[in-house]
Design an enzyme around this catalytic site. Structure first.
Site, PDB file in Angstrom:
ATOM      1  N   HIS A 170      40.289  56.960  42.685  1.00 24.87           N
ATOM      2  CA  HIS A 170      39.767  56.255  41.520  1.00 24.87           C
ATOM      3  C   HIS A 170      40.919  55.712  40.686  1.00 24.87           C
ATOM      4  O   HIS A 170      41.950  56.366  40.510  1.00 24.87           O
ATOM      5  CB  HIS A 170      38.903  57.183  40.661  1.00 24.87           C
ATOM      6  N   HIS A 171      40.732  54.507  40.155  1.00 25.09           N
ATOM      7  CA  HIS A 171      41.780  53.868  39.353  1.00 25.09           C
ATOM      8  C   HIS A 171      42.034  54.624  38.045  1.00 25.09           C
ATOM      9  O   HIS A 171      43.073  54.440  37.399  1.00 25.09           O
ATOM     10  CB  HIS A 171      41.381  52.425  39.037  1.00 25.09           C
ATOM     11  N   ALA A 172      41.118  55.483  37.648  1.00 28.28           N
ATOM     12  CA  ALA A 172      41.333  56.280  36.438  1.00 28.28           C
ATOM     13  C   ALA A 172      42.473  57.262  36.610  1.00 28.28           C
ATOM     14  O   ALA A 172      43.043  57.725  35.621  1.00 28.28           O
ATOM     15  CB  ALA A 172      40.055  57.036  36.072  1.00 28.28           C
TER      16      ALA A 172
END
Length: 510
Positions: free
Chosen positions: A137-139
């Site tokens: 996830h880009h988070a």
């Protein structure tokens, strides 16, 4: 327990039933011997890394009512078998079959009750090779952090020692709602002051960048800075394309679905460097010109070429190397124009070079570090609600206005061969994100002597993504002919696919 930064959390708020916040990478490896078991090797490697790499073991804890940014905790219910998975392609295992599997996997959201990553071992390729698809996830990581992850995952020699058990780590208890709400109240109490400090600092930096001296008040600084910025668009100053006007409409700038298509192609990096030398640009200028030329051909074929240039969003890393936590997003963006309205290939290169320089000047006016501060003081519940409403009501299609047409990213990768459990890495294809109103993303990663192109699109908006991918390789041949550059590596035919295969064009390489 560690709270997400505002920028990290933004990639969670962007998610809707049709927009997903994970970034992916498809790595193709040779098989070192007939007995090699890729799934066993991948499972053992990730087992050894869980205690070493925080993103592999931490999961989200949401604040009740979305009152504040979420937190990371080390997952008390971690299950490695959930994250490492195995797939075998049906025969004959051709390149489009692999791409179809990738499309299905990246078109599924991630389970937020577990650490936000998945790894798929994909075997049965017709070449005898095997693939590893990573899904993070880009988070939790950006492109630069992804390269750190790649370095931890691979070796620089084929005979590296097998992975050991890895360092121990301790799970954390899931905090209760009362504790999270108490932290949220404390943070919210400080947000008005944070927002005011951010706005004051940003106004001052804009004024300084515009050359305004000794302005008495923040208000007059803001007014003078805005006037100076406006003058930058006039003929007597640098023409900086501010991303405040709408980009022209294209077939992929509409409301997206949750379904994806993926295509991949490879080009010789040495050929691109020959073009760089012949045109006086940079490798990045050539990549942008390749995209501009290919998109022009695609839009002409669909009778959809706008009169004016397209506009791209190009992510820019703002890492300094001094970050205390490498597992966070340090990224900004520039918005150069793509000269799809230009017929001459060499003129397109020149215009791409100027557009990149102008867009970088604009980035210098607003320090990218301050954009993270803006995200830090945003309200999570408002951000999430806005994205879901835009998706639910199809605002991208109804409003028909977008600040840019697509994302183009060029990521420099390793120039020396990498290995995984003795298997040499052959290709590193990026698989990025499409978002509401932006149904096309082109990402390029360099590895060894080649450029690996990854095209991820909305399945309905760009159904012929393989044609678009082929047009990018065709454009290299068009640029070679126009510039008079000599081939460093003769073009090779593309990998065969099950469907109709186009005749090989000058510049094709795989």
């Amino acid at each position: 327990m560690k709270q997400l930064s505002g920028l990290d959390a933004t990639f969670l708020y962007l998610e809707t039933p049709t927009t997903f916040g994970h970034v992916n990478g498809l790595m193709i490896f040779e098989r070192p011997n007939e007995e090699f078991d890729p799934y066993a090797a991948v499972h053992a490697k990730f087992a050894s890394l869980v205690g070493e790499l925080a993103p592999l073991r931490r999961r989200l804890v949401e604040v009740p009512l979305g009152l504040d940014h979420p937190y990371w905790i080390d997952d008390p219910n971690f299950d490695l078998d959930f994250h490492v998975r195995e797939i075998h392609l049906a025969r004959p295992g051709m390149v489009d079959q692999l791409a179809d599997q990738v499309s299905r996997i990246v078109g599924r959201p991630m389970d937020r009750s577990r650490p936000l990553w998945e790894v798929y071992v994909i075997d049965g390729l017709d070449t005898g090779n095997w693939a590893m698809l990573t899904k993070y996830h880009h988070a939790t990581i950006d492109g630069a952090a992804g390269q750190i992850m790649l370095n931890a995952l691979t070796d620089t020699v084929p005979d590296a020692a097998p992975p050991g058990p890895g360092p121990d780590w301790e799970a954390e208890a899931v905090p209760g709602s009362i504790e999270l709400l108490r932290k949220a109240v404390i943070n919210l109490a400080g947000h008005p002051a944070k927002a005011l400090r951010f706005q004051t600092r940003l106004v001052g930096q804009l004024a300084d960048a515009a050359g305004i001296d000794s302005v008495g008040s923040a208000a007059s600084k803001a007014g003078s800075a805005i006037k100076s910025l406006a003058r930058l668009g006039k003929e007597d100053g640098p023409k900086i394309p501010l991303p405040t006007s709408s980009a022209p409409p294209t077939p992929w700038n509409k409301t997206i679905t949750g379904h994806r298509r993926f295509a991949m192609r490879t080009a010789s990096l040495d050929n691109v460097k020959r073009l760089k030398t012949a045109t006086g640009g940079t490798v990045n200028d050539i990549v942008m010109a390749i995209c501009a030329g290919a998109l022009r051909q695609y839009l002409l074929a669909h009778d959809a070429l706008p009169d004016g240039p397209l506009r791209a969003m190009v992510p820019v890393s703002i890492r300094t190397g001094d970050e205390e936590d490498p597992w966070t997003n340090r990224v900004s963006a520039i918005f150069p124009e793509l000269p799809t309205d230009c017929e001459d290939p060499l003129d397109r290169v020149a215009r791409c070079r100027e557009a990149m320089l102008d867009a970088k000047r604009l980035l210098d006016l607003v320090p990218a570090s301050q954009l993270g501060d803006m995200a830090q003081v945003s309200a999570p519940v408002l951000s999430t609600s806005a994205m879901r409403l835009a998706s639910r009501f199809g605002l991208a299609h109804r409003i028909a206005a977008t600040p840019f047409n697509l994302v183009i990213s060029n990521v420099p990768g390793p120039r020396k061969p990498l290995y995984f459990a003795g298997a040499q890495l052959v290709n590193q294809f990026p698989v990025s994100i499409v978002t509401e109103g932006q149904g096309l993303n082109i990402t390029v990663v360099s590895y060894l002597d080649r450029l690996d192109f990854g095209f991820i699109v909305d399945r309905e908006l760009v159904p012929d993504v393989w044609d678009l991918a082929d047009m990018h390789i065709d454009e290299i041949g068009r640029l070679m002919e126009a510039s008079g550059a000599q081939w460093a590596q003769e073009p090779q035919p593309a990998a065969p696919r099950r469907g109709p295969v186009r005749a090989v064009q000058p510049g094709d390489a795989y």
